[in-house]
Design a protein around this motif. Structure first.
Motif, PDB file in Angstrom:
ATOM      1  N   GLY A 180       0.818  -1.213   0.000  1.00 27.23           N
ATOM      2  CA  GLY A 180       0.000   0.000   0.000  1.00 27.23           C
ATOM      3  C   GLY A 180       0.845   1.253   0.000  1.00 27.23           C
ATOM      4  N   PHE A 181       1.929   1.241   0.771  1.00 29.86           N
ATOM      5  CA  PHE A 181       2.818   2.401   0.806  1.00 29.86           C
ATOM      6  C   PHE A 181       3.485   2.611  -0.551  1.00 29.86           C
ATOM      7  N   LEU A 182       3.965   1.529  -1.164  1.00 32.35           N
ATOM      8  CA  LEU A 182       4.595   1.656  -2.482  1.00 32.35           C
ATOM      9  C   LEU A 182       3.590   2.121  -3.534  1.00 32.35           C
ATOM     10  N   ALA A 183       2.368   1.614  -3.453  1.00 35.77           N
ATOM     11  CA  ALA A 183       1.326   2.068  -4.383  1.00 35.77           C
ATOM     12  C   ALA A 183       1.014   3.543  -4.163  1.00 35.77           C
ATOM     13  N   SER A 184       1.035   3.974  -2.902  1.00 35.47           N
ATOM     14  CA  SER A 184       0.761   5.389  -2.632  1.00 35.47           C
ATOM     15  C   SER A 184       1.903   6.280  -3.120  1.00 35.47           C
ATOM     16  N   LEU A 185       3.142   5.780  -3.078  1.00 36.17           N
ATOM     17  CA  LEU A 185       4.259   6.538  -3.666  1.00 36.17           C
ATOM     18  C   LEU A 185       4.039   6.742  -5.159  1.00 36.17           C
ATOM     19  N   LEU A 186       3.644   5.679  -5.846  1.00 37.70           N
ATOM     20  CA  LEU A 186       3.374   5.777  -7.286  1.00 37.70           C
ATOM     21  C   LEU A 186       2.200   6.710  -7.573  1.00 37.70           C
ATOM     22  N   CYS A 187       1.167   6.618  -6.753  1.00 41.71           N
ATOM     23  CA  CYS A 187       0.013   7.494  -6.949  1.00 41.71           C
ATOM     24  C   CYS A 187       0.384   8.953  -6.718  1.00 41.71           C
ATOM     25  N   GLY A 188       1.222   9.213  -5.729  1.00 41.24           N
ATOM     26  CA  GLY A 188       1.674  10.586  -5.492  1.00 41.24           C
ATOM     27  C   GLY A 188       2.442  11.138  -6.679  1.00 41.24           C
ATOM     28  N   GLY A 189       3.311  10.312  -7.267  1.00 45.51           N
ATOM     29  CA  GLY A 189       4.031  10.731  -8.465  1.00 45.51           C
ATOM     30  C   GLY A 189       3.098  10.962  -9.633  1.00 45.51           C
ATOM     31  N   ALA A 190       2.104  10.096  -9.781  1.00 47.18           N
ATOM     32  CA  ALA A 190       1.128  10.253 -10.863  1.00 47.18           C
ATOM     33  C   ALA A 190       0.292  11.512 -10.666  1.00 47.18           C
ATOM     34  N   ILE A 191      -0.046  11.815  -9.425  1.00 47.78           N
ATOM     35  CA  ILE A 191      -0.800  13.045  -9.137  1.00 47.78           C
ATOM     36  C   ILE A 191       0.036  14.266  -9.495  1.00 47.78           C
ATOM     37  N   CYS A 192       1.324  14.228  -9.196  1.00 49.97           N
ATOM     38  CA  CYS A 192       2.219  15.342  -9.532  1.00 49.97           C
ATOM     39  C   CYS A 192       2.279  15.551 -11.041  1.00 49.97           C
ATOM     40  N   ILE A 193       2.464  14.480 -11.777  1.00 50.94           N
ATOM     41  CA  ILE A 193       2.539  14.589 -13.236  1.00 50.94           C
ATOM     42  C   ILE A 193       1.214  15.067 -13.809  1.00 50.94           C
ATOM     43  N   ALA A 194       0.099  14.532 -13.309  1.00 51.37           N
ATOM     44  CA  ALA A 194      -1.218  14.945 -13.794  1.00 51.37           C
ATOM     45  C   ALA A 194      -1.476  16.420 -13.492  1.00 51.37           C
ATOM     46  N   PHE A 195      -1.064  16.873 -12.311  1.00 51.18           N
ATOM     47  CA  PHE A 195      -1.261  18.276 -11.962  1.00 51.18           C
ATOM     48  C   PHE A 195      -0.405  19.185 -12.846  1.00 51.18           C
ATOM     49  N   ASP A 196       0.815  18.771 -13.133  1.00 53.15           N
ATOM     50  CA  ASP A 196       1.660  19.569 -14.027  1.00 53.15           C
ATOM     51  C   ASP A 196       1.095  19.611 -15.441  1.00 53.15           C
ATOM     52  N   ILE A 197       0.548  18.508 -15.908  1.00 60.11           N
ATOM     53  CA  ILE A 197      -0.089  18.494 -17.229  1.00 60.11           C
ATOM     54  C   ILE A 197      -1.303  19.412 -17.239  1.00 60.11           C
ATOM     55  N   LEU A 198      -2.091  19.362 -16.165  1.00 55.67           N
ATOM     56  CA  LEU A 198      -3.237  20.270 -16.062  1.00 55.67           C
ATOM     57  C   LEU A 198      -2.779  21.718 -16.063  1.00 55.67           C
ATOM     58  N   THR A 199      -1.705  22.001 -15.357  1.00 64.51           N
ATOM     59  CA  THR A 199      -1.160  23.364 -15.321  1.00 64.51           C
ATOM     60  C   THR A 199      -0.705  23.796 -16.706  1.00 64.51           C
ATOM     61  N   LEU A 200      -0.099  22.879 -17.443  1.00 57.15           N
ATOM     62  CA  LEU A 200       0.340  23.202 -18.803  1.00 57.15           C
ATOM     63  C   LEU A 200      -0.847  23.481 -19.712  1.00 57.15           C
ATOM     64  N   CYS A 201      -1.927  22.730 -19.535  1.00 57.87           N
ATOM     65  CA  CYS A 201      -3.078  22.862 -20.431  1.00 57.87           C
ATOM     66  C   CYS A 201      -3.934  24.078 -20.136  1.00 57.87           C
ATOM     67  N   VAL A 202      -4.118  24.404 -18.862  1.00 58.00           N
ATOM     68  CA  VAL A 202      -5.031  25.500 -18.525  1.00 58.00           C
ATOM     69  C   VAL A 202      -4.302  26.743 -18.052  1.00 58.00           C
ATOM     70  N   GLY A 203      -2.996  26.770 -18.133  1.00 60.97           N
ATOM     71  CA  GLY A 203      -2.221  27.887 -17.612  1.00 60.97           C
ATOM     72  C   GLY A 203      -2.520  29.215 -18.260  1.00 60.97           C
ATOM     73  N   ARG A 204      -3.030  29.217 -19.451  1.00 62.36           N
ATOM     74  CA  ARG A 204      -3.283  30.473 -20.164  1.00 62.36           C
ATOM     75  C   ARG A 204      -4.742  30.908 -20.094  1.00 62.36           C
ATOM     76  N   LEU A 205      -5.566  30.194 -19.347  1.00 61.26           N
ATOM     77  CA  LEU A 205      -6.987  30.525 -19.233  1.00 61.26           C
ATOM     78  C   LEU A 205      -7.209  31.508 -18.090  1.00 61.26           C
ATOM     79  N   SER A 206      -8.439  31.944 -17.939  1.00 63.24           N
ATOM     80  CA  SER A 206      -8.756  32.913 -16.882  1.00 63.24           C
ATOM     81  C   SER A 206      -8.678  32.257 -15.504  1.00 63.24           C
ATOM     82  N   LYS A 207      -8.597  33.080 -14.484  1.00 65.84           N
ATOM     83  CA  LYS A 207      -8.462  32.567 -13.114  1.00 65.84           C
ATOM     84  C   LYS A 207      -9.709  31.789 -12.686  1.00 65.84           C
ATOM     85  N   GLN A 208     -10.875  32.179 -13.171  1.00 65.56           N
ATOM     86  CA  GLN A 208     -12.098  31.484 -12.810  1.00 65.56           C
ATOM     87  C   GLN A 208     -12.113  30.065 -13.386  1.00 65.56           C
TER      88      GLN A 208
END
Length: 107
Positions: free
Chosen positions: A12-40
């Motif tokens: 479970g701990f190792l799976a949570s490490l992988l999930c944390g890394g996946a969340i980081c990558i997904a959040f960075d991709i989201l930031t790349l995609c919506v970074g130029r949109l309005s704050k709302q």
């Protein structure tokens, strides 16, 4: 009473490490995609993203802990996110900047 053994906790701990890394990558991709949109719009995307992250955390807890909240799962996710942010993100964010998807804060 349902109990989990040490090997299941380690998995479970190792799976949570992988999930944390996946969340980081997904959040960075989201930031790349919506970074130029309005704050709302960014605010709405953030709420949707973290709602999905909460759902996946719940599923992870269901699989490895029978739905019980365990601190090592959240610690593993935080550690996986931090490791990814300090290592992998240093590689793909400048690459995205060179490709024109992302503007670095220093500019």
């Amino acid at each position: 009473m349902w109990e989990i053994n040490l090997s299941w906790q380690i998995q479970g701990f190792l799976a949570s490490l992988l999930c944390g890394g996946a969340i980081c990558i997904a959040f960075d991709i989201l930031t790349l995609c919506v970074g130029r949109l309005s704050k709302q719009v960014i605010f709405i995307f953030d709420i949707l993203f973290f709602t999905l992250v909460g759902f996946f955390d719940f599923c992870l807890l269901l699989v490895f802990c029978n739905g019980e909240i365990r601190g090592y799962i959240f610690a593993g996710e935080a550690l996986g996110f931090l490791i990814c942010k300090l290592t992998l993100a240093k590689l793909y964010i400048p690459l995205a900047h060179k490709l024109g998807f992302y503007k670095l804060k220093s500019e």
